[in-house]
Structures are given as structure tokens and as C-alpha cells.
Scaffold this motif. Structure first.
Motif, PDB file in Angstrom:
ATOM      1  N   CYS A  39      10.214  -0.487   6.144  1.00 13.48           N
ATOM      2  CA  CYS A  39      10.816  -1.068   7.353  1.00 13.48           C
ATOM      3  C   CYS A  39      11.511  -0.002   8.205  1.00 13.48           C
ATOM      4  CB  CYS A  39      11.808  -2.159   6.967  1.00 13.48           C
ATOM      5  SG  CYS A  39      10.987  -3.578   6.206  1.00 13.48           S
ATOM      6  N   CYS A  44      10.207  -1.909  11.387  1.00 10.07           N
ATOM      7  CA  CYS A  44       9.828  -3.295  11.130  1.00 10.07           C
ATOM      8  C   CYS A  44      10.278  -4.231  12.254  1.00 10.07           C
ATOM      9  CB  CYS A  44      10.467  -3.732   9.827  1.00 10.07           C
ATOM     10  SG  CYS A  44      10.258  -5.456   9.463  1.00 10.07           S
ATOM     11  N   CYS A  47      13.045  -6.870  10.894  1.00 16.53           N
ATOM     12  CA  CYS A  47      14.348  -6.477  10.348  1.00 16.53           C
ATOM     13  C   CYS A  47      15.403  -6.224  11.415  1.00 16.53           C
ATOM     14  CB  CYS A  47      14.205  -5.230   9.486  1.00 16.53           C
ATOM     15  SG  CYS A  47      13.653  -5.606   7.820  1.00 16.53           S
ATOM     16  N   TRP A  88       5.157  -5.756   5.498  1.00 21.57           N
ATOM     17  CA  TRP A  88       6.390  -4.982   5.563  1.00 21.57           C
ATOM     18  C   TRP A  88       7.137  -5.085   4.247  1.00 21.57           C
ATOM     19  CZ3 TRP A  88       7.130  -1.881   9.669  1.00 21.57           C
ATOM     20  CH2 TRP A  88       6.312  -2.116  10.785  1.00 21.57           C
ATOM     21  N   CYS A  90      10.122  -5.596   3.588  1.00 22.15           N
ATOM     22  CA  CYS A  90      11.052  -6.720   3.470  1.00 22.15           C
ATOM     23  C   CYS A  90      10.318  -8.020   3.128  1.00 22.15           C
ATOM     24  CB  CYS A  90      11.855  -6.900   4.756  1.00 22.15           C
ATOM     25  SG  CYS A  90      10.832  -7.232   6.206  1.00 22.15           S
TER      26      CYS A  90
HETATM   27 ZN    ZN Z   1      11.457  -5.387   7.518  1.00 20.77          ZN
END
Ligand code: ZN
Length: 125
Positions: A39, A44, A47, A88, A90
Motif C-alpha cells: 500500500c 493504495c 488506504c 492490495w 490491506c
Molecule cells: Zn491499502
């Protein structure tokens, strides 16, 4: 991530395959590529990351270059007939991975002409 792919029956992939961008996971026979993006480095979109506080200009340039390179890799792969997916970091965290896989695995299975192993979408691998 890879454990999930294997559990779902989507094995046969290669890592860091030597095509533009060196996708983290690739099925060369089917021309399907999957990038797992960090990220921070790849900026990202989920995020909502802020820029580091110092050396802002440096980071702006650096990130812009990373994002541009990602876009070029994707474009180059698509021009070669590849299907490109980006996941990603996350989206692979404990809370998010089930939803991510529920979305991704059926698409991959379709593109790879494979049957998903039943239960693969819920199994914590
Ligand atoms: Zn992310």
C-alpha cells in the motif's frame, strides 16, 4: 494469499514471471497475472495514505514513478493479451481477506478454466 489460491485449486502459477512488471503470481499458459501491491509504495487507493512529512518532493516524485511504472506494466501486459489483477496488501489482512478472495477467486477460476474447490471461499487457509 498463495495458500488460498492453492486451497481453491488455482495452482500451477509461477512467481515473479519474466513479463513486464514481473507479476507476483502468474499463470503464463493462461496469461493471467496477479500483482500484490504494497500500500505504501504503490499508493493504495483504499488506504488514503498521507505523504511522509519530510522530503515531500522526493516522495511525490518517487511515488509518482512507482504508480507510473505499475500502469506501464499493466498496459504492456494487456497489450500482450494478459489479464491483470491487482490486490492490495490491506485487502489481504485478516479482516479483509475473505471478502477479497470471494471476489477474486471466481474471476480467476473463470479465466483459468478451472473449477473452484468447494469451500475455498470460506476456508481460512
Ligand atoms: Zn491499502
Amino acid at each position: 494469499m498463495r495458500a488460498r489460491l492453492r486451497a481453491a485449486g488455482l495452482s500451477g502459477y509461477r512467481l515473479q514471471w519474466k513479463v513486464p512488471g514481473h507479476p507476483d503470481v502468474a499463470w503464463p499458459g493462461k496469461k493471467v497475472a496477479l500483482f500484490v501491491n504494497g500500500c505504501f509504495w504503490h499508493r493504495c487507493p483504499h488506504c488514503n495514505l498521507s505523504l511522509p512529512k519530510s522530503n515531500v518532493e522526493y516522495w511525490v516524485v518517487k511515488f509518482a514513478r512507482n504508480v507510473e511504472r505499475d500502469e506501464q506494466s499493466r498496459a504492456a501486459l494487456e497489450a500482450l493479451g494478459w489479464k491483470v489483477h491487482v490486490v492490495w496488501e490491506c485487502q489481504l489482512k485478516k479482516k479483509a481477506i475473505d471478502a477479497t478472495m470471494a471476489e477474486l477467486l471466481p474471476v480467476l477460476a473463470e479465466e483459468l478454466d478451472k473449477e473452484l474447490v468447494s469451500g475455498a471461499l470460506t476456508d481460512p487457509a
